[in-house]
Design an enzyme around this catalytic site. Sequence first.
Site, PDB file in Angstrom:
ATOM      1  N   LYS A  13      38.687  86.014  88.570  1.00 54.70           N
ATOM      2  CA  LYS A  13      37.943  85.931  89.833  1.00 54.70           C
ATOM      3  C   LYS A  13      38.010  84.520  90.412  1.00 54.70           C
ATOM      4  CE  LYS A  13      34.082  87.345  87.884  1.00 54.70           C
ATOM      5  NZ  LYS A  13      34.559  87.540  86.483  1.00 54.70           N
ATOM      6  N   ARG A  88      25.883  91.464  89.476  1.00 53.51           N
ATOM      7  CA  ARG A  88      26.270  91.807  88.112  1.00 53.51           C
ATOM      8  C   ARG A  88      25.369  92.874  87.507  1.00 53.51           C
ATOM      9  NH1 ARG A  88      28.884  86.470  86.821  1.00 53.51           N
ATOM     10  NH2 ARG A  88      29.930  86.694  84.825  1.00 53.51           N
ATOM     11  N   ARG A 127      40.661  79.140  78.157  1.00 54.65           N
ATOM     12  CA  ARG A 127      40.259  78.622  79.476  1.00 54.65           C
ATOM     13  C   ARG A 127      39.736  77.190  79.382  1.00 54.65           C
ATOM     14  NH1 ARG A 127      36.350  81.961  83.406  1.00 54.65           N
ATOM     15  NH2 ARG A 127      34.875  81.893  81.665  1.00 54.65           N
ATOM     16  N   ARG A 160      34.062  75.611  78.127  1.00 55.84           N
ATOM     17  CA  ARG A 160      32.667  76.024  78.268  1.00 55.84           C
ATOM     18  C   ARG A 160      32.117  76.510  76.931  1.00 55.84           C
ATOM     19  NH1 ARG A 160      32.951  80.022  83.396  1.00 55.84           N
ATOM     20  NH2 ARG A 160      31.454  81.126  82.082  1.00 55.84           N
ATOM     21  N   ARG A 171      29.489  88.481  75.796  1.00 59.10           N
ATOM     22  CA  ARG A 171      29.652  88.620  77.256  1.00 59.10           C
ATOM     23  C   ARG A 171      30.402  89.894  77.611  1.00 59.10           C
ATOM     24  NH1 ARG A 171      32.585  83.513  78.216  1.00 59.10           N
ATOM     25  NH2 ARG A 171      32.665  83.942  80.444  1.00 59.10           N
TER      26      ARG A 171
HETATM   27  P1  ADP Z   1      32.767  84.243  84.119  1.00 59.78           P
HETATM   28  O1  ADP Z   1      33.585  83.500  85.135  1.00 59.78           O
HETATM   29  O2  ADP Z   1      33.230  83.993  82.750  1.00 59.78           O
HETATM   30  O3  ADP Z   1      32.639  85.683  84.494  1.00 59.78           O
HETATM   31  P2  ADP Z   1      30.474  83.026  85.326  1.00 59.78           P
HETATM   32  O4  ADP Z   1      30.911  81.631  85.492  1.00 59.78           O
HETATM   33  O5  ADP Z   1      30.554  83.919  86.518  1.00 59.78           O
HETATM   34  O6  ADP Z   1      31.300  83.663  84.125  1.00 59.78           O
HETATM   35  O7  ADP Z   1      29.010  83.104  84.760  1.00 59.78           O
HETATM   36  C1  ADP Z   1      28.625  82.344  83.641  1.00 59.78           C
HETATM   37  C2  ADP Z   1      27.232  82.761  83.174  1.00 59.78           C
HETATM   38  O8  ADP Z   1      26.289  82.522  84.227  1.00 59.78           O
HETATM   39  C3  ADP Z   1      27.079  84.239  82.842  1.00 59.78           C
HETATM   40  O9  ADP Z   1      27.473  84.545  81.516  1.00 59.78           O
HETATM   41  C4  ADP Z   1      25.571  84.422  83.048  1.00 59.78           C
HETATM   42  O10 ADP Z   1      24.827  83.879  81.976  1.00 59.78           O
HETATM   43  C5  ADP Z   1      25.314  83.551  84.263  1.00 59.78           C
HETATM   44  N1  ADP Z   1      25.462  84.306  85.533  1.00 59.78           N
HETATM   45  C6  ADP Z   1      26.382  84.098  86.522  1.00 59.78           C
HETATM   46  N2  ADP Z   1      26.231  84.985  87.519  1.00 59.78           N
HETATM   47  C7  ADP Z   1      25.193  85.792  87.144  1.00 59.78           C
HETATM   48  C8  ADP Z   1      24.561  86.923  87.743  1.00 59.78           C
HETATM   49  N3  ADP Z   1      24.960  87.423  88.931  1.00 59.78           N
HETATM   50  N4  ADP Z   1      23.524  87.490  87.077  1.00 59.78           N
HETATM   51  C9  ADP Z   1      23.082  87.010  85.882  1.00 59.78           C
HETATM   52  N5  ADP Z   1      23.649  85.963  85.275  1.00 59.78           N
HETATM   53  C10 ADP Z   1      24.688  85.344  85.888  1.00 59.78           C
HETATM   54  P1  ADP Z   2      36.791  84.674  85.896  1.00 57.55           P
HETATM   55  O1  ADP Z   2      36.349  83.777  87.021  1.00 57.55           O
HETATM   56  O2  ADP Z   2      36.984  86.102  86.338  1.00 57.55           O
HETATM   57  O3  ADP Z   2      35.911  84.595  84.691  1.00 57.55           O
HETATM   58  P2  ADP Z   2      39.058  82.814  85.650  1.00 57.55           P
HETATM   59  O4  ADP Z   2      39.618  82.789  87.016  1.00 57.55           O
HETATM   60  O5  ADP Z   2      38.264  81.655  85.194  1.00 57.55           O
HETATM   61  O6  ADP Z   2      38.228  84.204  85.402  1.00 57.55           O
HETATM   62  O7  ADP Z   2      40.271  83.079  84.626  1.00 57.55           O
HETATM   63  C1  ADP Z   2      40.044  83.166  83.211  1.00 57.55           C
HETATM   64  C2  ADP Z   2      41.179  82.474  82.473  1.00 57.55           C
HETATM   65  O8  ADP Z   2      42.384  83.239  82.598  1.00 57.55           O
HETATM   66  C3  ADP Z   2      41.527  81.094  83.001  1.00 57.55           C
HETATM   67  O9  ADP Z   2      41.923  80.315  81.887  1.00 57.55           O
HETATM   68  C4  ADP Z   2      42.701  81.332  83.945  1.00 57.55           C
HETATM   69  O10 ADP Z   2      43.568  80.205  84.033  1.00 57.55           O
HETATM   70  C5  ADP Z   2      43.402  82.506  83.282  1.00 57.55           C
HETATM   71  N1  ADP Z   2      43.993  83.473  84.219  1.00 57.55           N
HETATM   72  C6  ADP Z   2      43.505  83.884  85.417  1.00 57.55           C
HETATM   73  N2  ADP Z   2      44.301  84.824  85.977  1.00 57.55           N
HETATM   74  C7  ADP Z   2      45.328  85.028  85.101  1.00 57.55           C
HETATM   75  C8  ADP Z   2      46.494  85.900  85.092  1.00 57.55           C
HETATM   76  N3  ADP Z   2      46.725  86.754  86.096  1.00 57.55           N
HETATM   77  N4  ADP Z   2      47.312  85.831  84.017  1.00 57.55           N
HETATM   78  C9  ADP Z   2      47.048  84.975  82.985  1.00 57.55           C
HETATM   79  N5  ADP Z   2      45.984  84.148  82.936  1.00 57.55           N
HETATM   80  C10 ADP Z   2      45.123  84.166  83.970  1.00 57.55           C
END
Ligand code: ADP
Ligand code: ADP
Length: 216
Positions: A13, A88, A127, A160, A171
Site C-alpha cells: 500500500k 481496518r 522491510r 519497525r 498482525r
Molecule cells: P502496515 O503498513 O504494515 O499495514 P501500518 O503502518 O498501516 O501497517 O499500521 C501500523 C500499526 O498502526 C497497525 O499495526 C496498528 O497497530 C496501527 N494502525 C494503523 N492504522 C490503523 C487503523 N485504521 N485502525 C487501528 N489501528 C491502526
Molecule cells: P504496506 O504499506 O501495505 O504494509 P509496503 O508498501 O510497506 O506495504 O511494502 C511492504 C514491503 O514489501 C516493503 O519492504 C516493500 O519494499 C516491499 N514491496 C512492496 N511491493 C512489492 C512488490 N510488488 N514486490 C516485492 N516487494 C514489494
Amino acid sequence: MQFVLFGPPGAGKGTQAKFLSEELNVPHISTGDILRENVKKGTALGLKAKSYMDKGELVPDNLLIDLIKDRLSQPDCRKGFLLDGFPRTIPQAEALDEILDDINKNLDGVINIDVGSGELVRRLSGRRICRSCGASYHVVFNPPKAKDICDACGGELYQRADDQEAAIKNRLNVYVRQTQPVLEYYKKKNILIDIDGEKEIDEVTADIRSMLADMA
Ligand code: ADP
Ligand code: ADP
Ligand code: ZN
C-alpha cells in the site's frame, strides 16, 4: 477523487501510494504514518497507541475515527484524498461513510492489493522504513541505492518493531479476523477493485494505472 488503498500488512500500500497520490493530485493519508509520528513526538495519542502498535494489535476504533475526522477536515482534503491503512474494521468503515455524507462526497473506489501470506512474511521481514519521510524499502526486493539511507531524503532507514517475527504473525491474524470483513462491506457497495499484488512493484503500478484509465 476519494480512494482507499486496502490490503494486508506488507501488500504494498505505502509503496504504491506515492505515485497514486501524485497521479490523482490528492494527499496520501496513512494512519500508520500518522500514528508513528505521534509516538515519536510523544503526544497523548502516541502514548495511547504505542503498546497496541508494538504488539501488532489494532489501536481502538474511537482513537482512529477521531484522528481521521480531524485529518479529512483539513483544507488539503477538499480536492479529495487517498486513504492508506484506514478503514481496518467495520465500525471504521461505517464511520467513514458518515464523515463522507457530512462533506457530500463518496468513495470512487477501494483498491484491494491482493497478496498471499507467505509472500507477506517475506516482504514484512525485509522491510526498512525511512525515519524522516516514512518511505518504504526492502533489503532484497527494493533496496535503497546506499545501504540504510533513504533515496528520497537521505534519512536513516530502520526496521519497525512490529516487523519482527512475533508481531508479524499477530498482525496477519488480526488482518484476517478484524480487517478482511471490510472487503465484503465494499463489495456489497460495488466499489471494490481487486489488484494482483504478487507481481513486481512496477507491474502492480502499471495495473493500477490502467485500472484508473478504465474508470475515467
Ligand atoms: P502496515 O503498513 O504494515 O499495514 P501500518 O503502518 O498501516 O501497517 O499500521 C501500523 C500499526 O498502526 C497497525 O499495526 C496498528 O497497530 C496501527 N494502525 C494503523 N492504522 C490503523 C487503523 N485504521 N485502525 C487501528 N489501528 C491502526
Ligand atoms: P504496506 O504499506 O501495505 O504494509 P509496503 O508498501 O510497506 O506495504 O511494502 C511492504 C514491503 O514489501 C516493503 O519492504 C516493500 O519494499 C516491499 N514491496 C512492496 N511491493 C512489492 C512488490 N510488488 N514486490 C516485492 N516487494 C514489494
Ligand atoms: Zn526518506
